[in-house]
Design a protein around this motif. Structure first.
Motif, mmCIF file in Angstrom:
data_model
loop_
_atom_site.group_PDB
_atom_site.id
_atom_site.type_symbol
_atom_site.label_atom_id
_atom_site.label_comp_id
_atom_site.label_asym_id
_atom_site.label_seq_id
_atom_site.Cartn_x
_atom_site.Cartn_y
_atom_site.Cartn_z
ATOM 1 N N SER A 63 0.812 -1.216 0.000
ATOM 2 C CA SER A 63 0.000 0.000 0.000
ATOM 3 C C SER A 63 0.848 1.270 0.000
ATOM 4 N N ASN A 64 2.127 1.174 0.476
ATOM 5 C CA ASN A 64 3.045 2.319 0.582
ATOM 6 C C ASN A 64 2.578 3.358 1.592
ATOM 7 N N ARG A 65 1.613 3.007 2.414
ATOM 8 C CA ARG A 65 1.181 3.942 3.453
ATOM 9 C C ARG A 65 2.320 4.168 4.438
ATOM 10 N N GLY A 66 2.648 5.430 4.668
ATOM 11 C CA GLY A 66 3.718 5.772 5.600
ATOM 12 C C GLY A 66 5.113 5.654 5.023
ATOM 13 N N ASN A 67 5.232 5.396 3.724
ATOM 14 C CA ASN A 67 6.549 5.219 3.095
ATOM 15 C C ASN A 67 6.989 6.535 2.460
ATOM 16 N N ILE A 68 8.189 6.998 2.802
ATOM 17 C CA ILE A 68 8.686 8.254 2.248
ATOM 18 C C ILE A 68 10.016 8.030 1.532
ATOM 19 N N PHE A 69 10.337 8.965 0.643
ATOM 20 C CA PHE A 69 11.542 8.909 -0.190
ATOM 21 C C PHE A 69 12.396 10.123 0.124
ATOM 22 N N ILE A 70 13.693 9.915 0.328
ATOM 23 C CA ILE A 70 14.629 11.004 0.647
ATOM 24 C C ILE A 70 15.753 10.982 -0.375
ATOM 25 N N LYS A 71 16.063 12.120 -0.997
ATOM 26 C CA LYS A 71 17.178 12.178 -1.950
ATOM 27 C C LYS A 71 18.095 13.360 -1.628
ATOM 28 N N SER A 72 19.236 13.403 -2.315
ATOM 29 C CA SER A 72 20.308 14.392 -2.091
ATOM 30 C C SER A 72 20.953 14.200 -0.724
ATOM 31 N N LEU A 73 21.060 12.946 -0.281
ATOM 32 C CA LEU A 73 21.689 12.647 1.003
ATOM 33 C C LEU A 73 23.200 12.776 0.917
ATOM 34 N N HIS A 74 23.802 13.230 1.999
ATOM 35 C CA HIS A 74 25.260 13.285 2.097
ATOM 36 C C HIS A 74 25.812 11.864 2.121
ATOM 37 N N SER A 75 26.981 11.675 1.522
ATOM 38 C CA SER A 75 27.567 10.335 1.410
ATOM 39 C C SER A 75 27.890 9.715 2.770
ATOM 40 N N ALA A 76 28.008 10.548 3.814
ATOM 41 C CA ALA A 76 28.339 10.021 5.138
ATOM 42 C C ALA A 76 27.123 9.471 5.878
ATOM 43 N N ILE A 77 25.922 9.733 5.377
ATOM 44 C CA ILE A 77 24.704 9.264 6.049
ATOM 45 C C ILE A 77 24.461 7.802 5.677
ATOM 46 N N ASP A 78 24.445 6.932 6.681
ATOM 47 C CA ASP A 78 24.193 5.510 6.453
ATOM 48 C C ASP A 78 22.812 5.140 6.995
ATOM 49 N N ASN A 79 22.514 3.842 7.018
ATOM 50 C CA ASN A 79 21.196 3.390 7.476
ATOM 51 C C ASN A 79 20.887 3.849 8.895
ATOM 52 N N LYS A 80 21.866 3.685 9.788
ATOM 53 C CA LYS A 80 21.638 4.036 11.187
ATOM 54 C C LYS A 80 21.452 5.541 11.366
ATOM 55 N N SER A 81 22.246 6.334 10.645
ATOM 56 C CA SER A 81 22.111 7.792 10.731
ATOM 57 C C SER A 81 20.736 8.234 10.255
ATOM 58 N N LEU A 82 20.268 7.613 9.161
ATOM 59 C CA LEU A 82 18.947 7.958 8.640
ATOM 60 C C LEU A 82 17.868 7.558 9.641
ATOM 61 N N TYR A 83 18.038 6.381 10.240
ATOM 62 C CA TYR A 83 17.078 5.903 11.244
ATOM 63 C C TYR A 83 17.024 6.855 12.432
ATOM 64 N N ASP A 84 18.195 7.245 12.942
ATOM 65 C CA ASP A 84 18.250 8.147 14.100
ATOM 66 C C ASP A 84 17.612 9.497 13.786
ATOM 67 N N THR A 85 17.772 9.958 12.537
ATOM 68 C CA THR A 85 17.225 11.261 12.150
ATOM 69 C C THR A 85 15.702 11.251 12.128
ATOM 70 N N PHE A 86 15.107 10.170 11.581
ATOM 71 C CA PHE A 86 13.657 10.158 11.358
ATOM 72 C C PHE A 86 12.875 9.446 12.449
ATOM 73 N N SER A 87 13.552 8.766 13.372
ATOM 74 C CA SER A 87 12.827 8.055 14.435
ATOM 75 C C SER A 87 12.112 9.018 15.379
ATOM 76 N N ALA A 88 12.496 10.304 15.359
ATOM 77 C CA ALA A 88 11.840 11.291 16.219
ATOM 78 C C ALA A 88 10.387 11.533 15.810
ATOM 79 N N PHE A 89 10.022 11.148 14.580
ATOM 80 C CA PHE A 89 8.677 11.445 14.089
ATOM 81 C C PHE A 89 7.685 10.294 14.293
ATOM 82 N N GLY A 90 8.179 9.118 14.673
ATOM 83 C CA GLY A 90 7.278 7.998 14.898
ATOM 84 C C GLY A 90 7.977 6.664 14.757
ATOM 85 N N ASN A 91 7.230 5.597 14.980
ATOM 86 C CA ASN A 91 7.787 4.249 14.909
ATOM 87 C C ASN A 91 8.123 3.890 13.457
ATOM 88 N N ILE A 92 9.373 3.436 13.233
ATOM 89 C CA ILE A 92 9.852 3.119 11.888
ATOM 90 C C ILE A 92 9.814 1.612 11.674
#
Length: 375
Positions: A63-92
């Motif tokens: 359904s893609n409900r709740g699925n978002i797309f992020i582009k133009s990310l810095h090369s230093a941002i990995d999975n964990k960094s992305l998770y830590d950044t967006f976990s403030a908005f809700g359960n991932i």
């Protein structure tokens, strides 16, 4: 993390290669929670693994409900960094930064929230903000098919090849400008030499469509800008990721189609045998789908073997019965004709043969037993 009931690695139905994901079934739900909390993004064979709850309902997954797309990310941002950044908005539910074949960040990623409200909040707060000094785009995820359908109705970028190598940019602007206002045009060069390829961006979608309709597959004599020996190729410009996806889709469809036919392996062929001679020698047994001599990538010299694909199993049986061991025509040596096997199947068969040979060489009295008579 705890006792495991089962593990299943998912594989391609045709190639049997791993699809890169698996299911782990724990005996205790608390162990599964502990695994999710402590092992998410841990490295397995040098690659960070994502762990999420298995979602059995396909409707929710697709359904893609709740699925978002992020582009133009810095090369230093990995999975964990992305998770830590967006976990403030809700359960991932899942979070992933896409990687290149070299193991580097591709500059974009996906975050799947449990609720649409959390996803919308992340879009409202982070879109256009700076992450590690780079402004990022954050929006709702849309499937490739839907994006491609929308692009067909809105695209303005056109890809052109087989242009005259000596033609000037002014001449091309004059020609392409007759279809509409040009926003930009770029000529592809290598070492300062024009490669006969151009990228044209129009201000209006209708201009791009009109140019493709008029110029695609036209001869250089008619269009005035193309090669006289090749028709002009004009089409919607596709990103590399889109081209790679279509190529992989075509490859899988071809493999699926070929799996319906019967493939024969032929070896001990003379170097002079080409695809045409191979087909002629085998098509008398039935309809041949394909006939291919394998050649060296550099020298293009025959490797002495090839493959023939039949539509009907009966045709393959006849070919094996009459051509296996035959001398003359295709070789001065007896040729081998048999059913083609995948590499994994051949390896397994050889291992079985080797095991049987070792077993037949062992003493019937068991290891360490005397081999001679009673004396």
């Amino acid at each position: 993390a705890g006792p495991i009931m089962s593990i299943r690695v998912c594989r391609d139905a045709i190639t049997r290669r791993s699809l890169g994901y698996a299911y782990v079934n724990f005996q205790n739900p608390r162990d599964a929670e502990r695994c999710l909390e402590t092992m998410n993004y841990a490295r397995i064979k040098g690659r960070p693994c994502r762990i999420m709850w298995s979602q059995r309902n396909p409707a929710l997954r697709k359904s893609n409900r709740g699925n978002i797309f992020i582009k133009s990310l810095h090369s230093a941002i990995d999975n964990k960094s992305l998770y830590d950044t967006f976990s403030a908005f809700g359960n991932i539910l899942s979070c992933k930064v896409m990687m290149t074949s070299r193991g580097e960040s591709a500059g974009y990623g996906f975050v799947h929230f449990e609720t649409e409200e959390a996803a919308q909040s992340a879009i409202d707060k982070v879109n256009g903000m700076l992450l590690n000094g780079k402004q990022v785009y954050v929006g709702h995820f849309e499937r490739r098919g839907k994006r491609a359908a929308e692009l067909k109705d809105t695209f303005t970028n056109v890809y052109v090849k087989h242009l005259q190598p000596t033609i000037t940019e002014e001449k091309l602007r004059e020609k392409f400008g007759t279809y509409g206002t040009l926003k930009s045009m770029k000529l592809a060069t290598k070492d300062g030499v024009f490669k006969g390829v151009a990228f044209v961006d129009f201000a209006e979608h209708e201009a791009a469509v009109k140019m493709i309709e008029d110029l695609h597959d036209s001869s250089g004599d008619n269009n005035g800008v193309g090669l006289p020996s090749k028709p002009l190729y004009v089409a919607r410009h596709q990103r590399r990721s889109e081209r790679m996806h279509l190529r992989e889709q075509w490859r899988r469809e071809r493999l699926l189609q070929l799996s319906k036919y019967v493939n024969l392996y032929i070896k001990n062929l003379d170097d002079t045998v080409d695809d045409v001679r191979l087909r002629e020698a085998f098509e008398k047994f039935g309809a041949v789908i394909s006939a291919k001599i394998m050649r060296d990538d550099v020298t293009k010299i025959s490797k002495g073997f090839g493959f023939v694909s039949y539509r009907e199993p009966e045709s393959a049986d006849k070919a094996i019965a009459e051509m296996n061991g035959k001398i003359g025509g295709l070789s001065v040596k007896p040729i081998y004709v048999g059913l083609a096997q995948r590499r994994e199947d051949r390896r397994h068969q050889l291992e079985m043969q080797f095991s049987q040979q070792r077993g037949s060489q062992r003493s019937p009295y068991g290891p360490g037993a005397p081999q001679g008579g009673s004396g």
